[in-house]
Design a protein around this motif. Structure first.
Motif, PDB file in Angstrom:
ATOM      1  N   LEU A 229       0.815  -1.214   0.000  1.00  4.10           N
ATOM      2  CA  LEU A 229       0.000   0.000   0.000  1.00  4.10           C
ATOM      3  C   LEU A 229       0.851   1.268   0.000  1.00  4.10           C
ATOM      4  N   SER A 230       2.056   1.194   0.494  1.00  5.76           N
ATOM      5  CA  SER A 230       2.918   2.386   0.504  1.00  5.76           C
ATOM      6  C   SER A 230       3.374   2.768  -0.899  1.00  5.76           C
ATOM      7  N   GLU A 231       3.227   1.869  -1.845  1.00  9.30           N
ATOM      8  CA  GLU A 231       3.644   2.122  -3.230  1.00  9.30           C
ATOM      9  C   GLU A 231       2.528   2.761  -4.068  1.00  9.30           C
ATOM     10  N   GLN A 232       1.372   2.998  -3.472  1.00  7.85           N
ATOM     11  CA  GLN A 232       0.264   3.610  -4.215  1.00  7.85           C
ATOM     12  C   GLN A 232       0.621   5.035  -4.630  1.00  7.85           C
TER      13      GLN A 232
ATOM     14  N   LEU B 289      -2.682   2.277  11.631  1.00  6.09           N
ATOM     15  CA  LEU B 289      -1.646   2.180  10.601  1.00  6.09           C
ATOM     16  C   LEU B 289      -2.198   2.332   9.188  1.00  6.09           C
ATOM     17  N   LEU B 290      -3.497   2.112   9.032  1.00  6.25           N
ATOM     18  CA  LEU B 290      -4.176   2.244   7.737  1.00  6.25           C
ATOM     19  C   LEU B 290      -5.467   3.017   7.920  1.00  6.25           C
ATOM     20  N   SER B 291      -5.943   3.606   6.834  1.00  7.98           N
ATOM     21  CA  SER B 291      -7.275   4.219   6.825  1.00  7.98           C
ATOM     22  C   SER B 291      -7.951   3.849   5.510  1.00  7.98           C
ATOM     23  N   ARG B 292      -9.266   3.645   5.577  1.00  7.34           N
ATOM     24  CA  ARG B 292     -10.042   3.286   4.381  1.00  7.34           C
ATOM     25  C   ARG B 292     -10.927   4.440   3.966  1.00  7.34           C
ATOM     26  N   TYR B 293     -11.191   4.473   2.658  1.00  4.02           N
ATOM     27  CA  TYR B 293     -12.121   5.478   2.142  1.00  4.02           C
ATOM     28  C   TYR B 293     -12.796   4.930   0.887  1.00  4.02           C
TER      29      TYR B 293
ATOM     30  N   ARG C 246     -18.821   1.658  -4.906  1.00  2.00           N
ATOM     31  CA  ARG C 246     -18.829   0.314  -4.323  1.00  2.00           C
ATOM     32  C   ARG C 246     -17.445  -0.099  -3.862  1.00  2.00           C
ATOM     33  N   GLY C 247     -16.403   0.555  -4.397  1.00  2.00           N
ATOM     34  CA  GLY C 247     -15.033   0.177  -4.082  1.00  2.00           C
ATOM     35  C   GLY C 247     -14.498   0.900  -2.856  1.00  2.00           C
ATOM     36  N   ILE C 248     -13.614   0.236  -2.156  1.00  2.00           N
ATOM     37  CA  ILE C 248     -12.970   0.824  -0.981  1.00  2.00           C
ATOM     38  C   ILE C 248     -11.466   0.806  -1.198  1.00  2.00           C
ATOM     39  N   TYR C 249     -10.849   1.954  -0.969  1.00  2.00           N
ATOM     40  CA  TYR C 249      -9.396   2.067  -1.036  1.00  2.00           C
ATOM     41  C   TYR C 249      -8.856   2.138   0.387  1.00  2.00           C
ATOM     42  N   THR C 250      -7.589   1.824   0.515  1.00  2.00           N
ATOM     43  CA  THR C 250      -6.925   1.867   1.809  1.00  2.00           C
ATOM     44  C   THR C 250      -5.609   2.603   1.650  1.00  2.00           C
ATOM     45  N   ASN C 251      -5.332   3.516   2.560  1.00  2.00           N
ATOM     46  CA  ASN C 251      -4.072   4.255   2.560  1.00  2.00           C
ATOM     47  C   ASN C 251      -3.286   3.957   3.829  1.00  2.00           C
ATOM     48  N   VAL C 252      -1.974   4.068   3.725  1.00  2.00           N
ATOM     49  CA  VAL C 252      -1.109   3.958   4.889  1.00  2.00           C
ATOM     50  C   VAL C 252      -1.117   5.320   5.585  1.00  2.00           C
TER      51      VAL C 252
END
Length: 162
Positions: free
Chosen positions: A60-63, A99-103, A110-116
């Motif tokens: 996820l850090s490579e997003q 350590l992560l958050s979703r949005y 319908r999709g959920i992304y996750t960020n560090v």
């Protein structure tokens, strides 16, 4: 007393196709298990992270913000080789630790992304040297085993400078 006969061919004799393939798979599985166990112990001891947690943070850090730069949960599951349900549970645990958050995906509700999160990035930055050192140690130990040495050489050559 003479030696008991054996069905195993001498080491210099190539194994029949199916047996060679099975032995190769066993060696690869052994190498993976040894590496994962060694890295897991180091990450747990120093950072309270599992190998899977480290992998999720690392992927996820490579997003990035460009096209295709964010992973949906199914893509993350594929990248870390877990089922979608196992990935969701893992992401929830990391989110609970801050350590992560979703949005919600802005293009597809319908999709959920996750960020560090910043805390996740800090932990990942601290854990990377531990991961790298444990990986090097595990590969060095495995290279001393004749059945694993060719696989270690292959792994080490994957990202060697050209």
């Amino acid at each position: 007393m003479p030696d008991a006969p054996t069905d195993a061919p001498p080491p210099e004799t190539p194994l029949p196709g199916g047996r060679a393939l099975a032995q190769g798979w066993c060696a690869l599985s052994s190498l993976h298990g040894r590496i994962e166990t060694h890295v897991e112990r180091a990450l747990q001891a120093r950072h309270e992270l599992s190998v899977r947690e480290f992998s999720v943070l690392n992927v996820l850090s490579e997003q990035h913000d460009g096209p295709g730069g964010h992973l949906q949960m199914r893509q993350l599951a594929d990248a870390v080789v877990l089922s979608q349900s196992a990935t969701t549970r893992l992401v929830t645990r990391l989110e609970d630790r801050g350590l992560l958050s979703r949005y919600i995906c802005p293009d597809d509700r319908r999709g959920i992304y996750t960020n560090v999160t910043p805390a996740g990035r800090e932990l990942l930055d601290q854990a990377r040297p531990t991961n790298d050192a444990a990986l090097r140690d595990a590969l060095q130990d495995a290279a001393a085993r004749p059945e694993l040495a060719p696989l270690v050489a292959a792994v080490e050559g994957l990202w060697a400078p050209a």
